[in-house]
Design a protein around this motif. Structure first.
Motif, PDB file in Angstrom:
ATOM      1  N   ARG A 276       0.735  -1.277   0.126  1.00 50.61           N
ATOM      2  CA  ARG A 276       0.071   0.109  -0.085  1.00 50.61           C
ATOM      3  C   ARG A 276       0.890   1.505  -0.071  1.00 50.61           C
ATOM      4  NH1 ARG A 276      -2.221  -0.532   4.702  1.00 50.61           N
ATOM      5  NH2 ARG A 276      -3.581  -2.138   4.213  1.00 50.61           N
ATOM      6  N   SER A 277       1.815   1.163   0.823  1.00 54.82           N
ATOM      7  CA  SER A 277       2.667   2.632   0.885  1.00 54.82           C
ATOM      8  C   SER A 277       3.499   2.251  -0.547  1.00 54.82           C
ATOM      9  CB  SER A 277       3.817   2.042   1.915  1.00 54.82           C
ATOM     10  OG  SER A 277       3.413   2.196   3.245  1.00 54.82           O
ATOM     11  N   LEU A 278       4.132   1.477  -1.050  1.00 56.91           N
ATOM     12  CA  LEU A 278       4.814   1.608  -2.496  1.00 56.91           C
ATOM     13  C   LEU A 278       3.728   1.984  -3.492  1.00 56.91           C
ATOM     14  CD1 LEU A 278       6.550  -1.920  -2.416  1.00 56.91           C
ATOM     15  CD2 LEU A 278       7.561   0.400  -2.442  1.00 56.91           C
ATOM     16  N   ALA A 279       2.402   1.616  -3.540  1.00 59.96           N
ATOM     17  CA  ALA A 279       1.566   1.979  -4.165  1.00 59.96           C
ATOM     18  C   ALA A 279       1.047   3.481  -4.223  1.00 59.96           C
ATOM     19  CB  ALA A 279       0.169   1.166  -4.418  1.00 59.96           C
ATOM     20  N   GLU A 280       1.186   3.893  -3.014  1.00 62.19           N
ATOM     21  CA  GLU A 280       0.908   5.262  -2.935  1.00 62.19           C
ATOM     22  C   GLU A 280       1.794   6.284  -3.127  1.00 62.19           C
ATOM     23  OE1 GLU A 280      -0.281   5.381   1.348  1.00 62.19           O
ATOM     24  OE2 GLU A 280      -2.423   4.654   1.062  1.00 62.19           O
ATOM     25  N   GLN A 281       3.222   5.704  -2.983  1.00 58.88           N
ATOM     26  CA  GLN A 281       4.353   6.571  -3.310  1.00 58.88           C
ATOM     27  C   GLN A 281       4.604   6.681  -4.842  1.00 58.88           C
ATOM     28  OE1 GLN A 281       6.755   8.141  -1.609  1.00 58.88           O
ATOM     29  NE2 GLN A 281       5.321   7.615   0.206  1.00 58.88           N
ATOM     30  N   GLY A 282       3.986   5.731  -5.503  1.00 57.61           N
ATOM     31  CA  GLY A 282       3.728   5.581  -7.061  1.00 57.61           C
ATOM     32  C   GLY A 282       2.671   6.375  -7.756  1.00 57.61           C
ATOM     33  N   GLY A 283       1.958   6.873  -6.523  1.00 57.19           N
ATOM     34  CA  GLY A 283       0.839   7.959  -7.035  1.00 57.19           C
ATOM     35  C   GLY A 283      -0.560   7.153  -7.296  1.00 57.19           C
ATOM     36  N   ALA A 284      -0.802   5.952  -6.897  1.00 51.84           N
ATOM     37  CA  ALA A 284      -2.018   5.400  -7.038  1.00 51.84           C
ATOM     38  C   ALA A 284      -2.901   5.729  -5.744  1.00 51.84           C
ATOM     39  CB  ALA A 284      -1.940   3.893  -7.230  1.00 51.84           C
ATOM     40  N   VAL A 285      -4.383   5.541  -5.913  1.00 52.58           N
ATOM     41  CA  VAL A 285      -5.188   5.566  -4.919  1.00 52.58           C
ATOM     42  C   VAL A 285      -5.701   4.301  -4.661  1.00 52.58           C
ATOM     43  CG1 VAL A 285      -7.308   6.706  -4.118  1.00 52.58           C
ATOM     44  CG2 VAL A 285      -6.022   7.907  -5.410  1.00 52.58           C
ATOM     45  N   VAL A 286      -5.645   3.470  -3.518  1.00 50.37           N
ATOM     46  CA  VAL A 286      -5.869   2.129  -3.119  1.00 50.37           C
ATOM     47  C   VAL A 286      -7.160   2.127  -2.792  1.00 50.37           C
ATOM     48  CG1 VAL A 286      -5.454   0.055  -1.794  1.00 50.37           C
ATOM     49  CG2 VAL A 286      -3.383   1.561  -2.647  1.00 50.37           C
ATOM     50  N   VAL A 287      -8.169   1.487  -3.374  1.00 54.58           N
ATOM     51  CA  VAL A 287      -9.488   1.545  -2.889  1.00 54.58           C
ATOM     52  C   VAL A 287      -9.900   0.160  -2.750  1.00 54.58           C
ATOM     53  CG1 VAL A 287     -10.107   3.322  -4.520  1.00 54.58           C
ATOM     54  CG2 VAL A 287      -9.981   1.034  -5.759  1.00 54.58           C
ATOM     55  N   ALA A 288      -9.199  -0.939  -2.769  1.00 59.00           N
ATOM     56  CA  ALA A 288      -9.526  -2.439  -2.387  1.00 59.00           C
ATOM     57  C   ALA A 288      -8.347  -3.151  -2.442  1.00 59.00           C
ATOM     58  CB  ALA A 288     -10.633  -2.898  -3.411  1.00 59.00           C
ATOM     59  N   GLU A 289      -8.525  -4.398  -1.774  1.00 54.90           N
ATOM     60  CA  GLU A 289      -7.691  -5.266  -1.544  1.00 54.90           C
ATOM     61  C   GLU A 289      -8.104  -6.800  -1.718  1.00 54.90           C
ATOM     62  OE1 GLU A 289      -6.006  -4.446   2.461  1.00 54.90           O
ATOM     63  OE2 GLU A 289      -5.161  -2.552   1.743  1.00 54.90           O
TER      64      GLU A 289
ATOM     65  N   ILE B 196       8.136  -1.086  -8.201  1.00 56.38           N
ATOM     66  CA  ILE B 196       9.345  -0.340  -7.512  1.00 56.38           C
ATOM     67  C   ILE B 196      10.184   0.298  -8.560  1.00 56.38           C
ATOM     68  CG2 ILE B 196      11.411  -1.091  -6.340  1.00 56.38           C
ATOM     69  CD1 ILE B 196       9.714  -3.270  -5.001  1.00 56.38           C
ATOM     70  N   LEU B 197      10.298  -0.117  -9.567  1.00 56.32           N
ATOM     71  CA  LEU B 197      11.257   0.387 -10.749  1.00 56.32           C
ATOM     72  C   LEU B 197      10.501   1.744 -11.154  1.00 56.32           C
ATOM     73  CD1 LEU B 197      12.043  -2.531 -13.063  1.00 56.32           C
ATOM     74  CD2 LEU B 197      13.578  -1.358 -11.842  1.00 56.32           C
TER      75      LEU B 197
ATOM     76  N   LEU C 169      13.350  -7.176  -3.173  1.00 55.28           N
ATOM     77  CA  LEU C 169      13.878  -6.191  -4.116  1.00 55.28           C
ATOM     78  C   LEU C 169      14.217  -6.885  -5.507  1.00 55.28           C
ATOM     79  CD1 LEU C 169      14.481  -2.883  -4.124  1.00 55.28           C
ATOM     80  CD2 LEU C 169      16.860  -3.648  -3.438  1.00 55.28           C
ATOM     81  N   PRO C 170      13.835  -6.468  -6.501  1.00 53.14           N
ATOM     82  CA  PRO C 170      14.263  -6.888  -8.054  1.00 53.14           C
ATOM     83  C   PRO C 170      15.516  -7.056  -8.208  1.00 53.14           C
ATOM     84  CG  PRO C 170      12.663  -4.897  -8.093  1.00 53.14           C
ATOM     85  CD  PRO C 170      13.143  -4.901  -6.686  1.00 53.14           C
ATOM     86  N   THR C 171      15.996  -8.403  -8.468  1.00 59.71           N
ATOM     87  CA  THR C 171      17.532  -8.859  -8.610  1.00 59.71           C
ATOM     88  C   THR C 171      18.343  -7.862  -9.414  1.00 59.71           C
ATOM     89  OG1 THR C 171      16.651 -11.147  -8.310  1.00 59.71           O
ATOM     90  CG2 THR C 171      18.960 -10.712  -9.229  1.00 59.71           C
ATOM     91  N   ASN C 172      17.468  -7.528 -10.727  1.00 58.09           N
ATOM     92  CA  ASN C 172      18.299  -6.601 -11.610  1.00 58.09           C
ATOM     93  C   ASN C 172      18.445  -5.108 -11.100  1.00 58.09           C
ATOM     94  OD1 ASN C 172      15.429  -5.730 -11.712  1.00 58.09           O
ATOM     95  ND2 ASN C 172      14.834  -6.663 -13.862  1.00 58.09           N
ATOM     96  N   LEU C 173      17.738  -4.713 -10.038  1.00 55.10           N
ATOM     97  CA  LEU C 173      17.834  -3.435  -9.610  1.00 55.10           C
ATOM     98  C   LEU C 173      18.854  -3.402  -8.498  1.00 55.10           C
ATOM     99  CD1 LEU C 173      16.423  -0.817  -9.642  1.00 55.10           C
ATOM    100  CD2 LEU C 173      15.113  -1.335  -7.640  1.00 55.10           C
ATOM    101  N   ILE C 174      19.267  -4.641  -7.746  1.00 54.54           N
ATOM    102  CA  ILE C 174      20.492  -4.554  -7.020  1.00 54.54           C
ATOM    103  C   ILE C 174      21.591  -4.622  -7.827  1.00 54.54           C
ATOM    104  CG2 ILE C 174      21.586  -6.338  -5.313  1.00 54.54           C
ATOM    105  CD1 ILE C 174      18.854  -7.101  -4.362  1.00 54.54           C
ATOM    106  N   ALA C 175      21.478  -5.540  -8.951  1.00 53.97           N
ATOM    107  CA  ALA C 175      22.716  -5.365  -9.803  1.00 53.97           C
ATOM    108  C   ALA C 175      23.077  -3.943 -10.394  1.00 53.97           C
ATOM    109  CB  ALA C 175      22.501  -6.525 -11.065  1.00 53.97           C
ATOM    110  N   ALA C 176      22.132  -3.388 -10.742  1.00 53.62           N
ATOM    111  CA  ALA C 176      22.323  -2.087 -11.238  1.00 53.62           C
ATOM    112  C   ALA C 176      22.826  -1.160 -10.255  1.00 53.62           C
ATOM    113  CB  ALA C 176      21.139  -1.490 -12.060  1.00 53.62           C
TER     114      ALA C 176
END
Length: 530
Positions: free
Chosen positions: A53-66, A129-130, A285-292
Motif C-alpha cells: 500500500r505504501s509503495l502504491a501510494e508513493q507511485g501515485g495510486a489511490v488504493v481502493v480495495a484489496e 518499485i522500478l 527487491l528486484p534482482t536486476n535493480l540490486i545489480a544495477a
C-alpha cells in the motif's frame, strides 16, 4: 503499414502503436491490491498489504480495495485461480479501479492472462518499485542505473507489450532498395535496439563502478569508513544528518534516498571517520535493480563497519531485519567471489545494529528482546537533540560514538615511529589522530613516540609508506595483515646477510685448472695475458 513515427531509445522508427501501455502510469489511478499467499510467502501478518500500500501510494495510486487468495502453490498459467480472477474483475468494476497491483513478480504470460481475464491493467511488484526508483532518480548515475534495471525487466516482456508482429518489408519502410523479402519482425527490431541500449548502459555503469571502487579504496587508505544501511524508511538519512552536516534528504516515505552521500563524522579527541548513507532495502527487491545499484552499494560492501538501522517500533521489524541481513549476505558473497588483486586484503565489514525509534516504545521490553536476539544492539533515537542539548545526551548516541571510536582505533599501543621529514602529510595525520608523547629529530628524520590505535596505524600502511615502526624495546612492529608492510626506509642500512651454514665461499678457479681441463678435452689453453 505503420501509422505514426515513434522514438525508441533515441532511434526514430515508424512502428504501430503499442497494445496498451508504453510505460507505467499509475498517477492518480484507482488501484486494487492483490496477492496470492503461499506457504513460503514472507509478509507482515498484522498488516499483509501495508508495505505494498505504501509503495502504491508513493507511485501515485489511490488504493481502493484489496484481495487475497491462499494457495498451496501458484496456478501455472495465471498465478491466481480462475474463480478468484472473476472475483477480482467484479471488484474492479464495483470500485471503478483501472489498475491491479500484485504483491509478486509475475511473468509476461501471467500478466497477459490476468489482464485478459480482469480487463484492467496489471502491474507486478518489481514494475512498481522500478517506477518509484525512476521518479526518485535525480543524479546522472542513478538515472543510468534505473534505466538499465528497467530495460533488464522489459527485455523478456517485449512480446507481451506489442501486438504488431507482422513482417516489415523494405518498400517504403525501413530498408529501401535491396531489402525486399521476408523482412524482419518489429519485435526483433525492438529487441535489437533494447539490447544495444543495454550494452551501452552496462558499459557506462562498469566505468562508474570502477571509478567508485577507486574512490572507496582511496578513501579507506586514509580514513576509517562507516556505512549506514537498513530497510527503507527506517531513519538512515535522519541518523546521517544527526551525526554529520550532510544535509541528506530525509522524509517519512519509501526510497527517499537513492544516492550515496559521504561526510566526515567527528568522534571527538582528534578522531574522525567517513560516514556514508546508502539506498534502503525492501522485501523482494528486484534482482536486476540490486545489480544495477551495485556501484552505489560499493560504499556499504567495502566499509570497515556497517550501522544497520532498524525501526524497532514497526510491527514488521523482524521481517525487515531478516530482509536486510539476507540482502547484505548476498552482496558480500558476491564481492568475495568477484574480488581481484586490488581487493586481496578485503574482509567483510563488522556490523552494529541500531534499534532506532526506541523512544517510541511503550516500555523497554521490546528493546531487551532485540538485545537478547542481537547481542550488542544499541537502542537509539536518530533525531537531532533539542536546542541547547549535546548530541551525546540523545538516546544511545554516547554508546554508539564510543563503540565506533573503539573499532576505529583498535588496541592502543605505544610505539616509536620514524619517518622522513619529507613525509609531511603522514606526520600531520599521526599528529592529529594519535597522542604524541615526544619527538626526536635526526638527520632529515623525526621519531615520534606516540600512543596510536592498531587500526589507525594499519590504515596508514595501505600505501606502503617509508617508515620504521618499533615498540619501546626496539623490536619491529608487525601488522596483523600480511598485505600491510611498510616499505624499508632508505635511511636504514640493511645488515649484511651471513652465508648459509655448511656452504663454503666459492673461490675463483686458477688458470692452471682451466688449462688442465682444456687439455683433457684435446684443446690448447690460452695462457697469454688478457
Amino acid at each position: 503499414m505503420p501509422d505514426a513515427p515513434s522514438d525508441l531509445f533515441g532511434f526514430s522508427l515508424f512502428m504501430p502503436q503499442p497494445k496498451e501501455r508504453e510505460g507505467i502510469q499509475v498517477r492518480s489511478e484507482r488501484a486494487v491490491l492483490a496477492a496470492v499467499r503461499l506457504p513460503e510467502s514472507r509478509f507482515d501478518h498484522a498488516d499483509p498489504f501495508g508495505e505494498l500500500r505504501s509503495l502504491a501510494e508513493q507511485g501515485g495510486a489511490v488504493v481502493v480495495a484489496e484481495l487475497t487468495q491462499n494457495l498451496p502453490k501458484p496456478v501455472a498459467g495465471s498465478f491466481m485461480g480462475v474463480g478468484k480472477m472473476k472475483e477480482l474483475k467484479a471488484l474492479c468494476e464495483e470500485v471503478k479501479a483501472s489498475t491491479v497491483i500484485f504483491d509478486h513478480d509475475l511473468s509476461p504470460k501471467q500478466i497477459a492472462k490476468i489482464e485478459a481475464a480482469v480487463g484492467q491493467k496489471v502491474i507486478d511488484r518489481s514494475e512498481l518499485i522500478l517506477d518509484i526508483f525512476a521518479g526518485r532518480a535525480t543524479s546522472a548515475e542513478a538515472q543510468l542505473q534505473v534505466e538499465l534495471a528497467q530495460l533488464e525487466y522489459t527485455f523478456p516482456r517485449l512480446r507481451a507489450m506489442w501486438s504488431h508482429l507482422e513482417r516489415i518489408v523494405g518498400v517504403g519502410g525501413i530498408g529501401g532498395i535491396g531489402t525486399r523479402g521476408p523482412g524482419e519482425q518489429q519485435l526483433e527490431i525492438d529487441r535489437r535496439l533494447v539490447q544495444r541500449r543495454r550494452d551501452d548502459l552496462s558499459r557506462q555503469i562498469r566505468d562508474i563502478q570502477a571509478r567508485r571502487r577507486r574512490e572507496v579504496q582511496a578513501r579507506k587508505a586514509e580514513h576509517f569508513t562507516v556505512g549506514i544501511v537498513g530497510y527503507t524508511n527506517a531513519g538512515k538519512s535522519t541518523l546521517f544528518n544527526t551525526l554529520t552536516t550532510g544535509g541528506a534528504y530525509a522524509d517519512d516515505r519509501l526510497f527517499a534516498t537513492l544516492m550515496t552521500r559521504t561526510r566526515d563524522w567527528n568522534l571527538g579527541g582528534g578522531l574522525s571517520v567517513m560516514l556514508s548513507d546508502t539506498v534502503g532495502f525492501v522485501r523482494d527487491l528486484p534482482t536486476n535493480l540490486i545489480a544495477a545499484f551495485r556501484a552505489t552499494l560499493e560504499e556499504a560492501t567495502h566499509a570497515d563497519v556497517l550501522l544497520i538501522v532498524l525501526d524497532v517500533s514497526d510491527p514488521a521489524a523482524e521481517l525487515q531485519y531478516d530482509t536486510v541481513c539476507k540482502t547484505l549476505d548476498d552482496l558480500l558473497k558476491e564481492v568475495a567471489k568477484s574480488r581481484d588483486e586490488t581487493d586481496a586484503a578485503w574482509i567483510p565489514p563488522r556490523r552494529i545494529v541500531l534499534l532506532n525509534k526506541a523512544d517510541k516504545l511503550k516500555d523497554n521490553r521490546e528493546a531487551l528482546i532485540w538485545q537478547q536476539r542481537v547481542p550488542g544492539a544499541i537502542p537509539i533515537c536518530a533525531l537531532p537533540p533539542k536546542a541547547g542539548r549535546d548530541l551525546l545526551s540523545q538516546l544511545g548516541m554516547a554508546e554508539l560514538v564510543d563503540r565506533v571510536r573503539e573499532m576505529a582505533q583498535g588496541g592502543i599501543e605505544e610505539l616509536r615511529i620514524t619517518l622522513s621529514l619529507r613525509e609531511s602529510r603522514l606526520i600531520t595525520i599521526i599528529e592529529n589522530q594519535s597522542d604524541v608523547i615526544s619527538r626526536e629529530y635526526g638527520d632529515g628524520t623525526v621519531t615520534l613516540r606516540t600512543k596510536i590505535g592498531r587500526q589507525q596505524l594499519e590504515r596508514l600502511l595501505v600505501g606502503r609508506p617509508r617508515m620504521d615502526i618499533r615498540d619501546l624495546r626496539g623490536k619491529p612492529w608487525v601488522p596483523l595483515s600480511p598485505y600491510l608492510r611498510p616499505t624499508e626506509p632508505d635511511w636504514i642500512t640493511p645488515e649484511p646477510k651471513a652465508p648459509k651454514a655448511g656452504i663454503a665461499a666459492r673461490k675463483p678457479r686458477s688458470a692452471s685448472k682451466k688449462a688442465s681441463k682444456v687439455e683433457k678435452r684435446g684443446g690448447k689453453a690460452d695462457t697469454s695475458p688478457s
